[in-house]
Design an enzyme around this catalytic site. Structure first.
Site, PDB file in Angstrom:
ATOM      1  N   GLY A 163      -0.535   4.230  -4.964  1.00  0.00           N
ATOM      2  CA  GLY A 163       0.194   5.488  -5.034  1.00  0.00           C
ATOM      3  C   GLY A 163       0.817   5.815  -6.375  1.00  0.00           C
ATOM      4  O   GLY A 163       1.438   6.870  -6.526  1.00  0.00           O
ATOM      5  N   GLU A 206      -6.936   7.011   1.352  1.00  0.00           N
ATOM      6  CA  GLU A 206      -7.111   5.568   1.176  1.00  0.00           C
ATOM      7  C   GLU A 206      -7.825   5.008   2.392  1.00  0.00           C
ATOM      8  O   GLU A 206      -7.353   5.148   3.519  1.00  0.00           O
ATOM      9  CB  GLU A 206      -5.764   4.868   0.976  1.00  0.00           C
ATOM     10  CG  GLU A 206      -5.863   3.368   0.867  1.00  0.00           C
ATOM     11  CD  GLU A 206      -6.828   2.889  -0.223  1.00  0.00           C
ATOM     12  OE1 GLU A 206      -7.688   2.046   0.082  1.00  0.00           O
ATOM     13  OE2 GLU A 206      -6.726   3.387  -1.369  1.00  0.00           O
ATOM     14  N   CYS A 239     -10.646  -0.456 -12.793  1.00  0.00           N
ATOM     15  CA  CYS A 239      -9.799  -1.490 -13.393  1.00  0.00           C
ATOM     16  C   CYS A 239     -10.603  -2.656 -13.915  1.00  0.00           C
ATOM     17  O   CYS A 239     -10.346  -3.785 -13.590  1.00  0.00           O
ATOM     18  CB  CYS A 239      -8.788  -1.989 -12.392  1.00  0.00           C
ATOM     19  SG  CYS A 239      -9.531  -2.552 -10.892  1.00  0.00           S
TER      20      CYS A 239
END
Length: 375
Positions: free
Chosen positions: A143, A162, A265
């Protein structure tokens, strides 16, 4: 005394580094990053180099904390007046490794700040969110980017999705901790497979953020189970397929003239540049946009590495500069814009959702001709 504790902490974490993962990274990233890998490796494996930024919550603004940050030597991100940096966003950085304590979640009380990597803001800023726009955060947990979006503007509608049930709970708690009740009414939280969002919400959103599941380099590097780490490495090759499917869904959900940012990431070229190349080769009406100006204005706080793509910038970990985010991530982003031509800056923010790690960031902006449609 502090030096001894710091050294002890370094030795403890050094023992936790997973050799299987480190050897894999050595083989892959020494080729992909070249000489820069030596510096990146040193920062990733040295907790004393990790840095955090403090994003202040405008809905519960901590004036005293802001004064204290100034006294401690923190400086504001992007001190220059930038067209894509809203005045409502207050993010402070430290030139030396220093971490504020995390605030606890308390029902009914808004938190005053969010700890993150400053590079995490780059994809959010690249979206250039305006009041009243409809926004989709496709893979929203935990978030942090949704919170950052709300610091930039007052969207007419923010859809936070999600797919993972446990992470969904984390997302709800984060939103509850930072967003006041009146504004919660413009936020929808869903638990759908992101690959199906485009069909469910075709051409609906002005802006879309895809913070895709990816290899979490920093988290993997400190894996406690070598067998599980080896399994993850073997499964890594399948992630680009998922990321491309999520991007295709996101493009369907994006209205003509809208803007899309992709983030992950990992440092992996296969999950960053190669994914973007596949998308660009698949959509003739997506046009890359020059983002060198953003790199120039961010150079005092970030280190960039070449990507081989005109539409992308890569931010890599470097000593004394900002790269780490809480949770840890490496990030990459790409912006797609269907619609009229205009110039904008974006960062490729490869950010993941768990662990504590490094952040790298690549940005690209793309535009689509309004008269063209996509499947």
């Amino acid at each position: 005394m502090l030096t001894r504790l710091k050294a002890k902490s370094e030795r403890k974490l050094a023992k936790q580094i997973c050799k299987v993962v480190l050897d894999h990274f050595e083989n892959q990233y020494s080729k992909e990053l070249g000489d820069a890998w030596n510096t990146v490796r040193g920062v990733l494996t040295s907790p004393s180099c990790w840095q955090y930024a403090v994003l202040l919550n405008r809905f519960s603004f901590p004036f005293e904390l802001e004064k204290d940050l100034h006294l401690k030597g923190y400086h504001s991100l992007f001190p220059e007046s930038l067209p894509y940096y809203p005045k409502s966003v207050k993010c402070y950085l430290s030139r030396t490794p220093h971490r504020m304590p995390s605030e606890r979640h308390q029902l009914g009380n808004l938190k005053k700040y969010y700890l993150l990597n400053a590079a995490s803001l780059l994809p959010v800023l690249a979206l250039d969110l305006r009041d009243g726009e409809k926004v989709l955060d496709l893979c929203a947990a935990p978030g942090g980017k949704s919170v950052a979006l709300m610091q930039c503007a007052y969207p007419g509608y923010l859809h936070c999705n999600e797919y993972d049930t446990l992470r969904l709970r984390w997302l709800r708690e984060t939103l509850e901790s930072f967003i006041p009740q009146p504004l919660v009414n413009v936020i929808k939280v869903s638990e759908l497979d992101g690959r199906e969002m485009g069909d469910a919400w075709p051409e609906t959103f002005d802006k879309v953020l895809v913070d895709a599941p990816c290899s979490n380099d920093r988290s993997w590097l400190f894996s406690s189970d070598p067998q599980k780490a080896a399994c993850r490495i073997n499964q890594r090759r399948n992630l680009p397929v998922l990321q491309i499917e999520l991007l295709r869904s996101a493009i369907k959900a994006l209205r003509p003239g809208g803007l899309l940012v992709y983030s992950t990431c990992t440092l992996s070229k296969a999950e960053n540049q190669d994914v973007i190349s596949e998308i660009l080769n698949s959509y003739s009406n997506i046009m890359p946009v020059d983002i060198k100006e953003m790199a120039r204005t961010c150079s005092q706080d970030f280190t960039f590495a070449p990507t081989g793509q005109e539409c992308g910038l890569l931010v890599i970990p470097d000593k004394g500069l900002n790269w780490l985010k809480q949770p840890d991530t490496v990030s990459t982003e790409v912006i797609f814009e269907p619609g009229e031509w205009f110039r904008r800056s974006l960062k490729w923010d490869l950010e993941h959702h768990s662990g504590v790690g490094c952040r790298l960031s690549q940005s690209s902006i793309f535009q689509k001709q309004r008269m063209l449609r996509w499947a």
